[in-house]
Design a protein around this motif. Structure first.
Motif, PDB file in Angstrom:
ATOM      1  N   ALA A  95     -12.435   9.970   0.233  1.00 55.70           N
ATOM      2  CA  ALA A  95     -12.634  10.454  -1.142  1.00 55.70           C
ATOM      3  C   ALA A  95     -12.544  12.101  -1.211  1.00 55.70           C
ATOM      4  CB  ALA A  95     -14.055  10.104  -1.718  1.00 55.70           C
ATOM      5  N   ASP A  96     -11.601  12.192  -2.122  1.00 55.75           N
ATOM      6  CA  ASP A  96     -11.194  14.002  -2.851  1.00 55.75           C
ATOM      7  C   ASP A  96     -10.549  14.454  -1.421  1.00 55.75           C
ATOM      8  OD1 ASP A  96     -12.380  13.254  -5.128  1.00 55.75           O
ATOM      9  OD2 ASP A  96     -14.348  13.440  -4.486  1.00 55.75           O
ATOM     10  N   ASP A  97      -9.843  13.819  -0.548  1.00 45.39           N
ATOM     11  CA  ASP A  97      -9.037  14.640   0.464  1.00 45.39           C
ATOM     12  C   ASP A  97      -7.723  14.978   0.262  1.00 45.39           C
ATOM     13  OD1 ASP A  97      -8.052  11.975   0.368  1.00 45.39           O
ATOM     14  OD2 ASP A  97      -8.017  11.793   2.665  1.00 45.39           O
ATOM     15  N   GLY A  98      -7.415  14.496  -1.081  1.00 46.34           N
ATOM     16  CA  GLY A  98      -5.901  15.090  -1.526  1.00 46.34           C
ATOM     17  C   GLY A  98      -4.788  14.093  -1.175  1.00 46.34           C
ATOM     18  N   ILE A  99      -5.154  12.928  -0.679  1.00 47.46           N
ATOM     19  CA  ILE A  99      -4.408  11.694  -0.390  1.00 47.46           C
ATOM     20  C   ILE A  99      -4.431  10.654  -1.202  1.00 47.46           C
ATOM     21  CG2 ILE A  99      -3.365  10.146   1.263  1.00 47.46           C
ATOM     22  CD1 ILE A  99      -4.292  12.152   3.592  1.00 47.46           C
TER      23      ILE A  99
ATOM     24  N   ASP B  82      -8.070   8.583  -5.587  1.00 46.02           N
ATOM     25  CA  ASP B  82      -8.502   9.485  -4.228  1.00 46.02           C
ATOM     26  C   ASP B  82     -10.096   9.167  -4.261  1.00 46.02           C
ATOM     27  OD1 ASP B  82      -8.344  10.897  -1.835  1.00 46.02           O
ATOM     28  OD2 ASP B  82      -8.117  12.654  -3.186  1.00 46.02           O
ATOM     29  N   ASP B  83     -10.587   8.012  -4.348  1.00 42.37           N
ATOM     30  CA  ASP B  83     -11.907   7.897  -4.539  1.00 42.37           C
ATOM     31  C   ASP B  83     -12.890   7.539  -3.352  1.00 42.37           C
ATOM     32  OD1 ASP B  83     -11.075   5.397  -4.919  1.00 42.37           O
ATOM     33  OD2 ASP B  83     -11.870   5.013  -6.892  1.00 42.37           O
ATOM     34  N   GLY B  84     -11.996   7.059  -2.219  1.00 47.29           N
ATOM     35  CA  GLY B  84     -12.297   6.365  -0.969  1.00 47.29           C
ATOM     36  C   GLY B  84     -12.803   4.886  -1.382  1.00 47.29           C
TER      37      GLY B  84
ATOM     38  N   VAL C 281       0.951  -0.958   0.101  1.00 53.34           N
ATOM     39  CA  VAL C 281       0.121   0.092  -0.003  1.00 53.34           C
ATOM     40  C   VAL C 281       0.844   1.089   0.040  1.00 53.34           C
ATOM     41  CG1 VAL C 281      -1.860   1.369   1.164  1.00 53.34           C
ATOM     42  CG2 VAL C 281      -1.715  -1.179   1.323  1.00 53.34           C
ATOM     43  N   VAL C 282       0.765   2.200  -0.881  1.00 51.14           N
ATOM     44  CA  VAL C 282       1.494   3.436  -1.118  1.00 51.14           C
ATOM     45  C   VAL C 282       0.501   4.714  -1.070  1.00 51.14           C
ATOM     46  CG1 VAL C 282       3.089   4.547  -2.450  1.00 51.14           C
ATOM     47  CG2 VAL C 282       3.084   2.296  -2.354  1.00 51.14           C
ATOM     48  N   SER C 283       0.725   5.477  -0.182  1.00 48.39           N
ATOM     49  CA  SER C 283       0.012   6.776  -0.340  1.00 48.39           C
ATOM     50  C   SER C 283       0.677   7.846  -0.506  1.00 48.39           C
ATOM     51  CB  SER C 283      -0.764   6.817   1.154  1.00 48.39           C
ATOM     52  OG  SER C 283       0.159   7.333   2.197  1.00 48.39           O
ATOM     53  N   LEU C 284       0.298   8.876  -1.300  1.00 51.00           N
ATOM     54  CA  LEU C 284       1.189  10.374  -1.534  1.00 51.00           C
ATOM     55  C   LEU C 284       0.148  11.399  -1.046  1.00 51.00           C
ATOM     56  CD1 LEU C 284       3.504  11.666  -2.678  1.00 51.00           C
ATOM     57  CD2 LEU C 284       2.357  11.447  -4.841  1.00 51.00           C
ATOM     58  N   ASP C 285       0.642  12.294  -0.024  1.00 50.11           N
ATOM     59  CA  ASP C 285      -0.175  13.172   0.151  1.00 50.11           C
ATOM     60  C   ASP C 285       0.149  14.694  -0.550  1.00 50.11           C
ATOM     61  OD1 ASP C 285      -1.489  15.296   1.682  1.00 50.11           O
ATOM     62  OD2 ASP C 285      -0.843  14.753   3.715  1.00 50.11           O
ATOM     63  N   ASP C 286      -0.866  15.217  -1.272  1.00 54.17           N
ATOM     64  CA  ASP C 286      -0.664  16.144  -2.014  1.00 54.17           C
ATOM     65  C   ASP C 286      -1.370  17.455  -1.447  1.00 54.17           C
ATOM     66  OD1 ASP C 286      -0.205  17.679  -4.403  1.00 54.17           O
ATOM     67  OD2 ASP C 286      -2.073  17.468  -5.183  1.00 54.17           O
TER      68      ASP C 286
ATOM     69  N   ARG D 281      -2.662  20.335  -3.799  1.00 57.41           N
ATOM     70  CA  ARG D 281      -3.393  19.708  -4.765  1.00 57.41           C
ATOM     71  C   ARG D 281      -2.795  20.036  -6.358  1.00 57.41           C
ATOM     72  NH1 ARG D 281      -8.578  17.686  -2.611  1.00 57.41           N
ATOM     73  NH2 ARG D 281      -8.617  17.999  -0.186  1.00 57.41           N
ATOM     74  N   ARG D 282      -1.719  19.632  -6.405  1.00 54.25           N
ATOM     75  CA  ARG D 282      -1.082  19.933  -7.651  1.00 54.25           C
ATOM     76  C   ARG D 282      -1.122  18.745  -8.607  1.00 54.25           C
ATOM     77  NH1 ARG D 282       4.176  21.587  -5.056  1.00 54.25           N
ATOM     78  NH2 ARG D 282       3.147  20.188  -3.500  1.00 54.25           N
ATOM     79  N   LEU D 283      -1.414  17.566  -8.205  1.00 48.33           N
ATOM     80  CA  LEU D 283      -1.156  16.257  -8.970  1.00 48.33           C
ATOM     81  C   LEU D 283      -2.343  16.208  -9.955  1.00 48.33           C
ATOM     82  CD1 LEU D 283      -0.063  13.739  -6.083  1.00 48.33           C
ATOM     83  CD2 LEU D 283       1.409  14.923  -7.984  1.00 48.33           C
ATOM     84  N   GLN D 284      -2.075  15.766 -11.212  1.00 50.77           N
ATOM     85  CA  GLN D 284      -2.946  15.631 -12.213  1.00 50.77           C
ATOM     86  C   GLN D 284      -3.439  14.165 -12.230  1.00 50.77           C
ATOM     87  OE1 GLN D 284      -4.811  18.382 -13.595  1.00 50.77           O
ATOM     88  NE2 GLN D 284      -3.436  19.848 -11.951  1.00 50.77           N
ATOM     89  N   ALA D 285      -2.490  13.346 -12.512  1.00 52.57           N
ATOM     90  CA  ALA D 285      -2.539  11.997 -12.718  1.00 52.57           C
ATOM     91  C   ALA D 285      -1.415  11.025 -12.141  1.00 52.57           C
ATOM     92  CB  ALA D 285      -2.680  11.838 -14.347  1.00 52.57           C
ATOM     93  N   PRO D 286      -1.435  11.095 -10.833  1.00 53.86           N
ATOM     94  CA  PRO D 286      -0.525  10.515 -10.067  1.00 53.86           C
ATOM     95  C   PRO D 286      -0.740   8.910 -10.282  1.00 53.86           C
ATOM     96  CG  PRO D 286      -2.344  11.186  -8.560  1.00 53.86           C
ATOM     97  CD  PRO D 286      -2.839  11.728 -10.112  1.00 53.86           C
ATOM     98  N   ALA D 287       0.698   8.227 -10.338  1.00 54.52           N
ATOM     99  CA  ALA D 287       0.507   6.800 -10.778  1.00 54.52           C
ATOM    100  C   ALA D 287       1.758   6.283 -10.068  1.00 54.52           C
ATOM    101  CB  ALA D 287       0.423   6.580 -12.164  1.00 54.52           C
TER     102      ALA D 287
END
Length: 354
Positions: free
Chosen positions: A63-67, A54-56, A24-29, A33-39
């Motif tokens: 969902a939509d919390d920027g992580i 980031d859809d919960g 499990v990898v998480s990335l806090d933006d 909130r600059r990320l467009q298509a994180p992968a």
């Protein structure tokens, strides 16, 4: 530009060694909130580039919390290179030593300068990364998971499951109307490993009035006499509280934000709720408004009574000094004169034997 980061692993659950691990990898933006298509790009056959979400849809993600989060099964006990991407742009290259166990959680944060660093503030959640069921059988799925998973689901679904005999459903209220300092309040019970639970003000929780400044959330905890929990606003700690928990199946804890430190305080002592009460009757933020209005009416009534009493006292005092006391003084002087006259007549009478 390749950025090699030190390893930071948050062990979540080590139920036993196996041939594979849920990575499990998480990335806090937040907050940019600059990320467009994180992968992520894992150097494993058949994995390749996988989009982060980031859809919960997974436990531990709101969902939509920027992580952003990605989870996938990889061989355990190996070191793999994982690249964090945003579209065609590489953010970082990570050398991850995958531990043996059923899962491993790697948390990272995107800074303002574009660099990626480990996120020590990320809290481990039991069953993190598991897919949250989308069917109506949430109760069955929750019972098959650990307590942290139940708490995570309740943070997004309002705690709509029965509680066990050894558990208490706690409805949390955070009143931010006066100070207006919080944006993403989070509650964690570190002693029980419950949370994080996100308090919301969007009407998703039954009984909540959207955008009224009162954040509401449900949390199921193990039955205990005293409950200690921590409150944060996103990454900013607000403080911790220890409350006496009623010995019922449901309870309410009402807090309010403050301008100083700590940033929260207990508004009223926790109250017990009936075991048969549902989420709506348990009291939402609308009930808090009713209570506040009732208290306002009571205080206005007390103030009006004090003003009326003071006015009545002044009227009575004026009547006493201007009307009653002069009459009593005249009556007192008349009585003194009558007594003196009676005494004078008694001294002029002839004596016996004349």
């Amino acid at each position: 530009m390749w950025i090699l980061l030190p390893l930071m692993t948050i062990p979540v659950s080590a139920a036993g060694e196996g041939t594979s691990t849920l990575l499990v990898v998480s990335l806090d933006d937040r907050p940019g909130r600059r990320l467009q298509a994180p992968a992520v790009d894992v150097d494993l056959p058949g994995v390749g580039v996988r989009a982060m979400a980031d859809d919960g849809s997974r436990i531990g993600d709101r969902a939509d919390d920027g992580i952003w989060m990605w989870a996938g099964t990889v061989p355990a006990g190996e070191t793999r290179t994982l690249r964090l991407l945003d579209g065609d742009r590489q953010l970082a290259a990570l050398d991850l030593a995958i531990p043996a166990g059923d899962r491993a959680f790697f948390a990272y944060k995107l800074l303002a300068d574009g660099s990626v660093v480990p996120d020590p503030a990320a809290r481990p959640i039991e069953r993190v990364g598991d897919v949250i069921p989308t069917s109506g059988d949430i109760v069955g799925a929750a019972s098959a998971m650990g307590g942290g998973a139940r708490a995570a689901e309740e943070g997004t679904r309002g705690g709509d499951r029965p509680v066990g005999d050894d558990e208490v459903r706690v409805r949390l209220f955070l009143d931010d109307r006066a100070v207006q300092r919080v944006h993403d309040p989070i509650v964690v019970v570190p002693d029980q490993g419950r949370g994080p639970v996100h308090l919301a003000d969007d009407g998703r929780v039954a009984g909540d009035t959207p955008d009224d400044g009162i954040y509401v959330g449900d949390l199921v905890v193990q039955r205990t006499q005293y409950l200690r929990f921590e409150v944060a606003d996103g990454d900013d700690p607000l403080g911790e509280l220890t409350v006496f928990l009623p010995s019922t199946g449901q309870a309410e804890v009402r807090m309010r934000s403050t301008e100083g430190e700590p940033g929260i305080e207990l508004a009223v002592e926790p109250t017990a709720q009936g075991a048969n009460e549902g989420p709506a009757s348990g009291g939402g933020s609308a009930s808090v408004v009713v209570v506040d209005r009732l208290a306002h009416v009571v205080w206005v009534g007390v103030a009006l009574f004090a003003i009326a009493f003071a006015w009545l006292r002044s009227v009575l005092w004026k009547a006493w000094t201007d009307e009653v006391r002069p009459v009593l003084a005249k009556l007192d002087r008349w009585l003194d004169a009558q007594a003196a006259a009676d005494a004078g007549r008694g001294g002029g009478e002839p004596g016996d034997g004349t």
